[in-house]
Design an enzyme around this catalytic site. Structure first.
Site, mmCIF file in Angstrom:
data_model
loop_
_atom_site.group_PDB
_atom_site.id
_atom_site.type_symbol
_atom_site.label_atom_id
_atom_site.label_comp_id
_atom_site.label_asym_id
_atom_site.label_seq_id
_atom_site.Cartn_x
_atom_site.Cartn_y
_atom_site.Cartn_z
ATOM 1 N N ASP A 95 3.172 17.525 -10.849
ATOM 2 C CA ASP A 95 4.263 18.498 -10.931
ATOM 3 C C ASP A 95 4.463 18.991 -12.361
ATOM 4 O O ASP A 95 5.585 19.154 -12.836
ATOM 5 C CB ASP A 95 5.563 17.927 -10.387
ATOM 6 C CG ASP A 95 6.619 19.018 -10.143
ATOM 7 O OD1 ASP A 95 6.220 20.192 -9.965
ATOM 8 O OD2 ASP A 95 7.815 18.701 -10.151
ATOM 9 N N HIS B 103 6.792 23.025 -9.923
ATOM 10 C CA HIS B 103 7.638 23.625 -8.893
ATOM 11 C C HIS B 103 8.564 24.710 -9.457
ATOM 12 O O HIS B 103 9.157 25.468 -8.692
ATOM 13 C CB HIS B 103 8.455 22.547 -8.156
ATOM 14 C CG HIS B 103 9.586 21.950 -8.939
ATOM 15 N ND1 HIS B 103 9.532 20.703 -9.497
ATOM 16 C CD2 HIS B 103 10.818 22.431 -9.247
ATOM 17 C CE1 HIS B 103 10.665 20.431 -10.096
ATOM 18 N NE2 HIS B 103 11.465 21.469 -9.975
ATOM 19 N N SER C 183 14.960 21.176 -14.519
ATOM 20 C CA SER C 183 13.530 20.890 -14.345
ATOM 21 C C SER C 183 12.704 21.499 -15.456
ATOM 22 O O SER C 183 12.828 22.682 -15.764
ATOM 23 C CB SER C 183 13.041 21.448 -13.006
ATOM 24 O OG SER C 183 13.202 20.510 -11.994
#
Length: 530
Positions: free
Chosen positions: A179, A149, A263
């Site tokens: 992911d 993402h 992230s």
């Protein structure tokens, strides 16, 4: 988010200005009465300084700090900042993203998936956002693992190393189901990370999270492993409904501070080994609330290796819906099939024209072994199948009708997405039945409803209403579910459903076979208290 980022920068600027002002006073001016702060003056006033701390009392804390510093020194040059530019196909609202946010996004916001304020003096076009995330160098050849993402759909990806060097990056491969993604830079003399074994980590172990929260590059935070094996979080499926049912969830939970921008950064143990990649937080505010999640290193290593080698991940596939026998309700269902074990997985649905269907696997079978290895959990079987090369023959150990048997067949290739089915259908007047004992009302399944549920023909009964305080609601039965059978007896009308209920003892517990609006079938054990 942008407003919060801007506010953070303003606070820092004010703090810096204040420090400069104080510094000028101390360096350039000697205030009157400065002599009051001499040892002689203090003694004359009868005061005393704060008591010194016994070094033996803080030696353990200092040793822990030194350990943190050692880990930071070891890993810091392998952690990178990733800046991206994405073009949105929709309007912006207050500069924080598109209006059509997926359901639940505010409560499970993936760190990094937010736009930053554009560089000072520039204004971002309405259709573009500037995002930031983190990454980890895993090879001297410039391969960097991050979250899907962070980089998915990016028109521009720039990587900033710890020494400040900036490089353009290209996407090598992405895997939306986990992911994870791998990008590559062409740079010399790179420091790359070493992976540890996430399986060996225990709840309570110290961990350190690295990344660029809110764009603050090369930040380290500390905490512990709060839990392992977190699943059913729907982190990926909430943002991409086409992947629901095909995602891989086995997260490490930590209380090390993880915020938007973290992230793709590593979660590191006290040996300096990477045991996870930070990916998401549970929050009501959009920032850290004490619960963060990381993808275990075992999965990261496998997926990254596949992406580097093939540019994609090819997974094995059986074509079944399964449930974990360790779960209390599923164990009760398994007992109705005569199974007394406490491990294994219950087959709740066999999709037609799949490897499992062609091999003869049936609903109600309990898988207890995969290629000679005992199956302890649903996650274990899922991972073992996924990591099996399509076309390879495997042997399943089963429990069926009180006996053990085995099936040998070739594993298939997992499809890219699952088709999502919308619930439809109409009521048939006069064909409604109520069950006060279960707390539900049912009606007949129409041809239109059968088509929308991907049924070859109408069968079962549609649950129209569920008493929220009833027995059915307590085990997760919902309006829109279709009851296919009661204790193994198929029901095709409200009248047959009522008759089937009269033939069983609900106080001893019964097994219901259900079909959800998305076509997934499952078993539910229902028992009414005395």
């Amino acid at each position: 988010m942008p407003n919060q980022t801007k506010k953070s920068h303003l606070i820092l600027a004010v703090s810096a200005a204040a420090a400069l002002a104080v510094g000028s006073i101390l360096a350039g001016i000697r205030p009157q009465g400065w002599g009051l702060w001499t040892a002689t003056a203090n003694a004359a006033m009868g005061g005393h300084p704060t008591a010194p701390i016994d070094p033996s009392l803080v030696s353990s804390a200092e040793s822990l700090s030194e350990a943190f510093q050692a880990v930071h020194h070891s890993i810091k040059n392998a952690v990178v900042n990733i800046n991206i530019i994405k073009t949105l196909q929709g309007p912006m609202q207050n500069g924080i993203g598109p209006l059509n946010l997926p359901p639940g996004l505010q409560k499970m916001l993936p760190p990094g998936a937010f736009p930053l304020i554009p560089p000072q003096g520039q204004s971002a076009p309405a259709e573009k956002i500037y995002g930031t995330g983190s990454g980890l160098i895993i090879s001297p050849k410039g391969y960097i693992v991050t979250n899907n993402h962070v980089v998915a759909g990016a028109q521009s990806i720039k990587v900033t190393l710890a020494n400040g060097r900036v490089y353009k990056a290209t996407v090598i491969g992405t895997d939306p189901k986990t992911d994870l993604a791998v990008v590559k830079i062409n740079a010399p003399d790179l420091t790359y990370a070493s992976f540890g074994n996430s399986h060996d980590m225990k709840v309570g172990d110290w961990v350190l999270a690295f990344g660029s929260p809110f764009g603050f590059k090369h930040t380290m935070t500390q905490g512990i492993i709060s839990a392992k094996g977190r699943k059913n979080l729907d982190i990926i499926g909430a943002h991409n409904p086409q992947l629901q049912g095909l995602t891989y969830q086995d997260y490490i939970q930590t209380d090390a501070a993880i915020n938007p921008g973290n992230s793709g950064g590593p979660l590191v143990n006290m040996k300096g080994h990477v045991i996870g990649i930070n990916c998401a937080i549970a929050t009501n505010t959009g920032s850290f609330n004490g619960i963060g999640f990381a993808i275990p290193s075992k999965e990261v290593k496998y997926i990254a290796g596949q992406l580097i080698k093939h540019g994609k991940v090819v997974r094995g596939y059986l074509g079944v819906s399964i449930a974990d026998v360790r779960h209390e309700q599923i164990h009760k269902v398994a007992e109705t099939f005569g199974y007394k074990g406490h491990h294994g997985v219950l087959v709740e649905q066999v999709d037609p024209s799949t490897p499992a269907a062609r091999a003869g696997l049936r609903r109600g079978d309990i898988i207890i072994a995969f290629d000679g290895k005992k199956i302890r959990s649903m996650n274990q079987l899922r991972d073992d199948v996924a990591m099996t090369h399509p076309g390879k023959k495997v042997t399943l150990g089963l429990f069926r009708n009180g006996k053990k048997l085995s099936l040998t067949f070739a594993v298939g290739t997992q499809p890219a997405t699952l088709a999502q089915v919308e619930m439809g259908g109409e009521n048939i007047p006069g064909q409604m039945a109520h069950s006060d004992s279960l707390g539900i009302a049912v009606t007949a399944v129409t041809h239109n409803l059968a088509r929308s549920y991907h049924m070859a023909a109408p069968h079962g009964v549609l649950i129209k209403t569920v008493n929220p305080n009833g027995v059915a609601a307590s085990v997760g039965i919902r309006p829109g579910d279709v009851i296919l059978s009661v204790q193994g007896h198929r029901v095709n009308s409200p009248a047959e459903f009522v008759k089937a209920l009269h033939q069983v003892n609900l106080t001893k517990g019964i097994r219901l076979s259900l079909r959800s609006p998305n076509g997934v079938e499952r078993f539910v054990f229902v028992q009414k208290s005395h």
